[in-house]
Design a protein around this motif. Structure first.
Motif, PDB file in Angstrom:
ATOM      1  N   ALA A  49       0.755  -1.182  -0.096  1.00 37.66           N
ATOM      2  CA  ALA A  49       0.063   0.195   0.047  1.00 37.66           C
ATOM      3  C   ALA A  49       0.906   1.260   0.038  1.00 37.66           C
ATOM      4  CB  ALA A  49      -1.076  -0.020   1.113  1.00 37.66           C
ATOM      5  N   TRP A  60       1.519   5.605  -1.679  1.00 35.51           N
ATOM      6  CA  TRP A  60       1.000   6.889  -2.469  1.00 35.51           C
ATOM      7  C   TRP A  60       0.965   6.456  -3.990  1.00 35.51           C
ATOM      8  CZ3 TRP A  60       4.827  10.658  -4.270  1.00 35.51           C
ATOM      9  CH2 TRP A  60       4.211  11.673  -4.814  1.00 35.51           C
ATOM     10  N   THR A  93      -4.074   9.018  -4.796  1.00 36.99           N
ATOM     11  CA  THR A  93      -4.981   8.425  -4.179  1.00 36.99           C
ATOM     12  C   THR A  93      -4.120   7.456  -3.652  1.00 36.99           C
ATOM     13  OG1 THR A  93      -6.904   7.108  -4.373  1.00 36.99           O
ATOM     14  CG2 THR A  93      -5.103   6.872  -6.038  1.00 36.99           C
ATOM     15  N   LEU A  94      -4.934   6.437  -2.595  1.00 41.35           N
ATOM     16  CA  LEU A  94      -3.857   5.267  -1.956  1.00 41.35           C
ATOM     17  C   LEU A  94      -4.003   4.231  -3.004  1.00 41.35           C
ATOM     18  CD1 LEU A  94      -2.913   3.875   0.706  1.00 41.35           C
ATOM     19  CD2 LEU A  94      -5.208   3.257   1.012  1.00 41.35           C
ATOM     20  N   GLY A 136      -6.475   0.548  -5.897  1.00 46.56           N
ATOM     21  CA  GLY A 136      -6.424   1.352  -4.899  1.00 46.56           C
ATOM     22  C   GLY A 136      -7.916   2.168  -4.847  1.00 46.56           C
ATOM     23  N   TYR A 176       4.504   5.372  -8.138  1.00 42.60           N
ATOM     24  CA  TYR A 176       3.809   4.716  -6.900  1.00 42.60           C
ATOM     25  C   TYR A 176       5.026   4.462  -5.910  1.00 42.60           C
ATOM     26  CZ  TYR A 176       1.941   0.989  -4.153  1.00 42.60           C
ATOM     27  OH  TYR A 176       1.463  -0.023  -3.034  1.00 42.60           O
ATOM     28  N   GLY A 200       5.532   2.970  -2.167  1.00 43.42           N
ATOM     29  CA  GLY A 200       4.651   2.279  -0.763  1.00 43.42           C
ATOM     30  C   GLY A 200       5.667   1.154  -0.031  1.00 43.42           C
TER      31      GLY A 200
END
Length: 372
Positions: free
Chosen positions: A35, A37, A145-146, A165, A365, A367
């Motif tokens: 998980a 950004w 978003t996540l 996501g 990304y 994470g």
């Protein structure tokens, strides 16, 4: 003999160490999740709107009452006429002089700034059936978003990754201003007008519909863009902490909760009234922006799409379970936005417009993940 025994011990020890390393390297995890950004940067540029209405080329519409301002705005500024003596004149300039003369106003207008219906006559209209609005279009804005990923490892190098996501709300920017390119020929039964314009009055006006570019955003949408990739990861588990990878796959896009800018929506409703007025034989009311017999509403839809996606990234092992991940991806993604103005009274589609939306996102990304 002692040297030979020592050499044997070294060979045996080295072999055992190699076997141990091979065994440790083979103990890769089958699954991983992460998980972090997710930042999406659309690279696509706006494409022009293609628009058509129910007013076919050659439609004859009674003008009815029309304001002198709207009438003069509709006259082709470059159209020339010819008087009885064969002298050419600019149609719009002569009409402007006529309608500004106090005596002629008593003959041609109702005294309230409107040309009399029996003077206005009728118009044969072209240009509203279909056209392309150059310099207009839609572009998606950047969004954060996540992000979530899930990997299944076929072996230590090859995996299948599902990328998802939380679906973000995306602002859609508008570009340019939409005009309706009306042309045509107006004819009047009035003898006074007919003497000067025996062949009619040429019409040519770019009627403003809505300005997409002067709004902070034209619309907002909720974007659902899951992707699946096959990835190849370099290095070996338990040996290399930093392992670059490459991936390729497909992305699916679906958009919900589409909300059009309220001012743009109001402009399109007004355009729907304009089109219906032309169909009702009230061309003057159309140019004056008056309500029609219709009850227009706006419907916005987008098409789903599937696009290729490629990725370049790397993982860094903190220990046998936890790792960090960074990647950059690009998808050749586009879809189509369709905006319709529909009469709720009859179900008739008064206006249909569509544009290709090139999204083409560059996705970064960053994470943290866990292997199990």
């Amino acid at each position: 003999m002692k040297k030979i025994c020592a050499l044997k011990r070294i060979v045996i020890a080295s072999s055992l160490l190699a076997i141990a390393n091979m065994s440790f390297a083979g103990e890769y995890k089958r699954f991983s999740v992460s998980a972090g950004w997710l930042h999406v940067m659309p690279q696509g540029k706006a494409n022009p709107f293609n628009i058509n209405t129910i007013v076919k080329n050659g439609t004859n519409s009674t003008v009815g009452s029309i304001s002198t301002k709207s009438f003069l705005n509709s006259v082709d500024p470059n159209a020339m006429g010819e008087d009885l003596g064969g002298i050419q004149f600019n149609q719009k300039e002569v009409l402007t002089e006529f309608l500004n003369d106090e005596f002629m106003q008593t003959l041609l207008t109702d005294g309230k700034g409107n040309i009399l219906p029996e003077v206005a006559g009728s118009a044969n209209i072209h240009g509203l059936e279909n056209w392309q609005s150059a310099g207009t279009g839609l572009e998606a804005d950047d969004v954060d978003t996540l992000g979530l990923t899930f990997n299944y490892y076929i072996n230590d190098q090859v995996s299948l990754q599902l990328i998802g996501g939380i679906p973000p709300k995306v602002d859609i920017k508008g570009k340019g201003e939409i005009f309706a390119p009306m042309t045509g020929l107006a004819t009047s039964p009035s003898p006074l007008v007919g003497i000067l314009f025996p062949d009619g009055i040429d019409l040519n006006q770019a009627i403003p519909i809505t300005n997409l570019g002067n709004k902070s955003k034209a619309a907002t949408v909720r974007a659902w863009t899951p992707a699946i990739e096959a990835q190849y990861q370099f290095g070996k588990s338990g040996v290399n902490k930093l392992r670059p990878y490459i991936g390729a796959g497909v992305m699916y896009s679906h958009f919900t909760d589409i909300k059009l800018n309220q001012q743009i929506k109001s402009d399109l409703v007004a355009a729907g009234h304009m089109i219906q007025n032309v169909m009702d034989g009230q061309a003057g009311a159309a140019l004056d922006g008056k309500p029609s017999s219709a009850n227009p509403y706006v419907r916005v839809k987008t098409t789903d799409a599937i696009a290729p996606i490629v990725s370049l990234g790397a993982t860094y092992d903190f220990n046998s379970n936890w790792y960090g991940i960074a990647s950059v991806s690009y998808a050749k993604l586009n879809n189509e936005a369709r905006i319709d103005v529909i009469d709720a009274n009859t179900g008739n589609r008064l206006i249909h417009s569509k544009t290709k939306v090139d999204i083409d996102p560059l996705i970064t990304y960053l994470g943290v993940g866990y292997r199990f």
